[in-house]
Design a protein around this motif. Structure first.
Motif, mmCIF file in Angstrom:
data_model
loop_
_atom_site.group_PDB
_atom_site.id
_atom_site.type_symbol
_atom_site.label_atom_id
_atom_site.label_comp_id
_atom_site.label_asym_id
_atom_site.label_seq_id
_atom_site.Cartn_x
_atom_site.Cartn_y
_atom_site.Cartn_z
ATOM 1 N N PHE A 187 -4.777 -2.967 4.818
ATOM 2 C CA PHE A 187 -4.507 -1.948 5.831
ATOM 3 C C PHE A 187 -4.761 -2.525 7.224
ATOM 4 C CE2 PHE A 187 -6.127 1.217 8.793
ATOM 5 C CZ PHE A 187 -5.077 2.120 8.813
ATOM 6 N N TYR B 254 -10.297 3.502 -0.481
ATOM 7 C CA TYR B 254 -9.731 2.170 -0.653
ATOM 8 C C TYR B 254 -10.803 1.144 -1.021
ATOM 9 C CZ TYR B 254 -5.037 3.184 1.217
ATOM 10 O OH TYR B 254 -3.765 3.636 1.407
ATOM 11 N N ARG C 169 -0.232 5.465 0.003
ATOM 12 C CA ARG C 169 -0.196 5.831 1.420
ATOM 13 C C ARG C 169 -0.782 7.206 1.692
ATOM 14 N NH1 ARG C 169 4.531 6.754 -0.964
ATOM 15 N NH2 ARG C 169 5.799 8.583 -0.416
ATOM 16 N N LEU D 111 0.828 -1.215 0.000
ATOM 17 C CA LEU D 111 0.000 0.000 0.000
ATOM 18 C C LEU D 111 0.864 1.268 0.000
ATOM 19 C CD1 LEU D 111 -2.789 -0.907 2.622
ATOM 20 C CD2 LEU D 111 -3.033 -0.801 0.129
ATOM 21 N N MET E 218 -7.989 -3.560 -0.278
ATOM 22 C CA MET E 218 -7.002 -2.609 0.243
ATOM 23 C C MET E 218 -7.251 -2.335 1.722
ATOM 24 S SD MET E 218 -7.014 -0.074 -3.052
ATOM 25 C CE MET E 218 -5.940 1.209 -2.398
#
Length: 303
Positions: free
Chosen positions: A149, A141, A134, A130, A145
């Motif tokens: 995270f 997202y 960032r 990611l 994703m």
């Protein structure tokens, strides 16, 4: 290093017996916990992660690099320092970037040095692929994703025990594959408990597993060994939809699947079944056989 669970029970105020004398030994590596929705998986995960109390039983984390042994039910602060947790559902602040959010979580976990936090956050973002996004807000997202995270935040502080609850539900095949690779890498040096109802996830990732049904453990072991135990006991037949109930009355049907306009039955039997073909079992057959067995036992215990 291993997690030892002995005689763990939990009944909620509404009378639901979520856990019934659960005992498991979970060693370093990927451990799969399979079960249908409502089986007790999330209750077990919340108890291990110190988010709820148990009525009885014990949980101990042993063999830590420090030489310490932790009582999970009483030494909650110490457990949280070595724990990473990705719950089934977790919220994100949609207008905060991934980088800023991880920095904040690292600060909450006691990493006070700013340069140390920055290095940690950048390393985690690269680990979960990611880093290039960032600076984007978490609200932009995709589901996959966000899950990556979630793993990044669970890895803050180099945890020795990581719990992931239904991590691949709702992900597309490409995201699931990336997530599988990430979990497999993490599991090389950590205890990772993967709680799921997706049999394929356990098949692909785990060297040890348990199946839970109605709050009770109904099977434990290596997935390949559990499959081997069913050799010669799974039988298959294609029937019309209207015939399904008739076969249920006379055979132990563990699963049904619509295929080519007909319903394919899988039946469990120690002896050959007339007009059925023998079929090589897989982990899905183990799952359905154990769940059907557990459901019958559970129903009898309520009588």
């Amino acid at each position: 290093m291993q997690l030892e669970i002995n005689g763990l029970s939990k009944t909620y105020s509404n009378g639901v017996r979520a856990l019934q004398h659960v005992s498991l030994t979970i060693k370093q590596g990927m451990f799969g916990l399979l079960g249908p929705n409502g089986a007790g998986k999330s209750s077990l995960m919340r108890t291990i992660s110190t988010l709820q109390e148990a009525d009885s039983g014990s949980i101990r984390l042993t063999g830590l690099p420090s030489g310490d042994e932790l009582n999970v039910l009483t030494q909650k602060d110490a457990v949280r320092r070595v724990l990473g947790y990705l719950p089934q559902e977790f919220g994100v602040y949609p207008r905060v970037t991934a980088e800023a959010m991880l920095d904040h979580i690292a600060s909450l976990k006691g990493i006070a040095n700013g340069s140390e936090r920055k290095e940690l956050v950048q390393g985690l973002l690269q680990k979960v692929n990611l880093y290039d996004v960032r600076k984007k807000n978490l609200g932009t997202y995709s589901g996959g994703m966000k899950q990556r995270f979630g793993i990044a935040q669970a890895l803050i502080g180099s945890p020795r025990l990581i719990i992931v609850d239904e991590p691949t539900a709702g992900l597309d095949p490409a995201e699931r594959n990336r997530f599988h690779n990430l979990l497999a890498e993490i599991g090389e040096n950590t205890i990772v408990i993967l709680s799921t109802h997706i049999v394929e996830d356990v098949t692909n990732l785990c060297s040890d597993m348990a199946i839970i049904c109605l709050g009770e453990v109904v099977a434990t072991g290596n997935p390949n060994e559990l499959v081997k135990d069913l050799n010669g006991k799974i039988w298959q037949k294609s029937v019309e939809k209207a015939e399904i109930e008739t076969y249920r009355q006379s055979h132990r049907i563990i699963s049904t699947q619509l295929k080519g306009g007909k319903t394919r039955l899988h039946a469990y039997s120690d002896v050959p079944l007339t007009d059925f073909d023998s079929v090589a079992p897989d982990l899905e057959d183990v799952y359905f056989a154990k769940i059907s067995e557990g459901t019958v036992v559970g129903a009898r215990s309520e009588e």
